[in-house]
Design a protein around this motif. Sequence first.
Motif, short mmCIF file in Angstrom:
data_model
loop_
_atom_site.label_atom_id
_atom_site.label_comp_id
_atom_site.label_asym_id
_atom_site.label_seq_id
_atom_site.Cartn_x
_atom_site.Cartn_y
_atom_site.Cartn_z
N ASP A 212 11.42 8.05 -1.43
CA ASP A 212 10.53 8.70 -0.96
C ASP A 212 9.30 7.98 -0.15
O ASP A 212 8.14 8.41 -0.31
CB ASP A 212 9.91 9.60 -2.02
N LYS A 213 9.70 6.76 0.10
CA LYS A 213 8.88 5.82 0.58
C LYS A 213 7.62 5.15 -0.08
O LYS A 213 6.64 4.87 0.37
CB LYS A 213 8.21 6.32 2.00
N SER A 214 8.09 5.20 -1.41
CA SER A 214 6.95 4.60 -2.39
C SER A 214 7.66 3.81 -3.40
O SER A 214 8.80 3.82 -3.65
CB SER A 214 6.04 5.69 -2.72
N ALA A 215 6.80 3.06 -4.09
CA ALA A 215 7.10 2.29 -5.32
C ALA A 215 6.16 2.59 -6.24
O ALA A 215 4.87 2.80 -5.99
CB ALA A 215 7.31 0.69 -5.32
N LYS A 216 6.51 2.82 -7.51
CA LYS A 216 5.43 3.20 -8.65
C LYS A 216 5.66 1.86 -9.99
O LYS A 216 6.58 1.47 -10.16
CB LYS A 216 5.74 4.44 -9.12
N LEU A 217 4.40 1.73 -10.42
CA LEU A 217 4.38 0.85 -11.42
C LEU A 217 4.20 1.65 -12.71
O LEU A 217 3.32 2.49 -12.69
CB LEU A 217 3.42 -0.24 -11.37
N TRP A 218 5.03 1.43 -13.65
CA TRP A 218 4.81 2.26 -15.06
C TRP A 218 4.84 1.43 -16.30
O TRP A 218 5.12 0.09 -16.23
CB TRP A 218 6.42 2.96 -15.63
N ASP A 219 4.01 2.08 -17.16
CA ASP A 219 4.10 1.09 -18.56
C ASP A 219 5.34 1.44 -19.22
O ASP A 219 5.71 2.54 -19.50
CB ASP A 219 2.96 1.91 -19.34
N THR A 220 5.81 0.51 -19.75
CA THR A 220 7.42 0.32 -20.21
C THR A 220 7.29 1.35 -21.53
O THR A 220 8.23 2.20 -21.85
CB THR A 220 7.81 -1.16 -20.68
N ARG A 221 6.24 1.09 -22.50
CA ARG A 221 6.33 1.92 -23.70
C ARG A 221 5.94 3.29 -23.65
O ARG A 221 6.52 4.26 -24.40
CB ARG A 221 5.41 1.19 -24.86
N THR A 222 4.91 3.73 -22.72
CA THR A 222 4.53 5.09 -22.91
C THR A 222 4.96 5.91 -21.54
O THR A 222 4.80 7.27 -21.69
CB THR A 222 2.96 5.20 -22.89
N LEU A 223 5.59 5.11 -20.88
CA LEU A 223 5.99 5.75 -19.41
C LEU A 223 4.88 6.32 -18.68
O LEU A 223 5.02 7.36 -17.93
CB LEU A 223 7.25 6.73 -19.40
N THR A 224 3.79 5.70 -18.61
CA THR A 224 2.43 6.25 -17.89
C THR A 224 2.52 5.67 -16.67
O THR A 224 2.81 4.29 -16.34
CB THR A 224 1.32 5.65 -18.69
N LEU A 225 2.23 6.28 -15.59
CA LEU A 225 2.29 5.87 -14.17
C LEU A 225 1.03 5.22 -14.20
O LEU A 225 -0.15 5.25 -14.38
CB LEU A 225 2.02 7.04 -13.20
N ILE A 226 1.29 3.72 -13.68
CA ILE A 226 -0.08 2.93 -13.47
C ILE A 226 -0.59 2.74 -12.21
O ILE A 226 -1.73 3.05 -11.74
CB ILE A 226 0.11 1.61 -14.08
N LYS A 227 0.43 2.58 -11.05
CA LYS A 227 0.14 2.32 -9.72
C LYS A 227 1.13 2.97 -8.83
O LYS A 227 2.27 3.10 -9.33
CB LYS A 227 -0.18 0.86 -9.54
N THR A 228 0.86 3.20 -7.49
CA THR A 228 1.53 3.60 -6.53
C THR A 228 1.39 2.80 -5.29
O THR A 228 0.11 2.81 -4.92
CB THR A 228 1.54 5.27 -6.53
N TYR A 229 2.70 2.59 -4.64
CA TYR A 229 2.39 1.66 -3.56
C TYR A 229 3.31 2.38 -2.49
O TYR A 229 4.52 2.68 -2.56
CB TYR A 229 3.00 0.49 -3.65
N VAL A 230 2.29 2.83 -1.34
CA VAL A 230 3.05 3.68 -0.26
C VAL A 230 3.20 2.97 0.80
O VAL A 230 2.38 1.96 1.33
CB VAL A 230 1.89 4.80 -0.12
N THR A 231 4.65 3.07 1.51
CA THR A 231 5.16 2.38 2.63
C THR A 231 5.43 3.47 3.55
O THR A 231 5.56 4.61 3.31
CB THR A 231 5.75 1.30 2.40
N GLU A 232 5.74 2.82 4.87
CA GLU A 232 6.10 3.99 5.75
C GLU A 232 7.73 4.14 6.14
O GLU A 232 8.26 4.87 6.75
CB GLU A 232 5.42 3.91 6.87
N ARG A 233 8.50 3.43 5.00
CA ARG A 233 9.92 3.56 5.16
C ARG A 233 10.57 3.69 3.83
O ARG A 233 10.02 3.17 2.63
CB ARG A 233 10.48 2.80 6.23
N PRO A 234 11.85 4.37 3.59
CA PRO A 234 12.42 4.30 2.56
C PRO A 234 12.34 2.77 1.63
O PRO A 234 12.76 1.90 2.34
CB PRO A 234 13.85 4.95 2.58
N VAL A 235 12.23 2.84 0.35
CA VAL A 235 12.22 1.68 -0.42
C VAL A 235 13.61 1.49 -1.11
O VAL A 235 14.11 2.27 -2.00
CB VAL A 235 11.24 1.62 -1.53
#
Length: 326
Positions: A212-235
């Motif tokens: 979906d052309k993004s990468a996401k950073l997650w907390d391992t224990r809680t599975l909380t979304l911390i950050k999203t990195y958006v780019t213009e092509r599939p990752v």
Amino acid sequence: MRPILMKGHERPLTFLKYNREGDLLFSCSKDHTPTVWFADNGERLGTYRGHNGAVWSCDVSRDSMLLITGSADQSAMLWNVHTGQRFFTFNFDSPARAVDFAVGDKLAVITTDPFMGHTSSIQVKRIATDPEDQTAESVLVIKGPQGRINRAVWGPLNHTIISAGEDTVIRVWDSETGKLLNESDKELGHKKPITSLSKSADGSHFITGSLDKSAKLWDTRTLTLIKTYVTERPVNAVAMSPLVDHVVLGGGQDASAVTTTDHRAGKFEAKFFDKILQEEIGGVKGHFGPINALAFNPNGKSFSSGGEDGYIRLHHFDADYFNIKI
């Protein structure tokens, strides 16, 4: 920063993995032959011959004695890193996709693809200290997720297994009972298949890359979304620097669409983002096809990328890389 071009594979790269010391780089490719290279000068050290299909992933034990590989030939194999000898084969009813050693190297998790009526599964195998005692039975088999499971890794203290794949959901399983403990929020999560997952050096958070052309950073224990990195092509590949707050994303269109789109090599660059600010800070061009694999050296001073073009490009960072200010 001049890349070292490592040519040894005849088919697209699928996975790259450094050992713990960062002096060896293991590469997997669709040409059936996992390869090990010296990570400082890119010299090929040896190959592991025995698979009969594309090799999708690998992992190396903490002491760099043991290599595990998962392949489309419906097997996962254990190898002696030193001699290249294969000493055990786990056979499955469908292609093996992701492999990951637990902390302590006593267990390994292996995922298998949906195939000919078999659903995908996550299997935990016990790894014997003495190769003679190695057995094939699974300690645990988890079934449930639909579609391919592209990555499965161990959570903190081996209590959990984190899986992600085609159904876009990240799941956390209890590694003892196989119970589903947590799954990522449908709204916040990826909208298309997750291609890659990479843990931070301390295991406290992890990053996922998706079509979906993004990468996401997650907390391992809680599975909380911390950050999203958006780019213009599939990752297709993601990695996190163990040294500075950078994440690197690699991708490009699907191999089948390459010829119908722009020919510029710049389409296939590894993009660096500031981990905290989510800003793009630069890119490294060079591959003539989508980037399928990325890995940071554990010392954070170099990284390598593997492409659909069959090349591995090994980059040692210049001093000014470490002083980038936004």
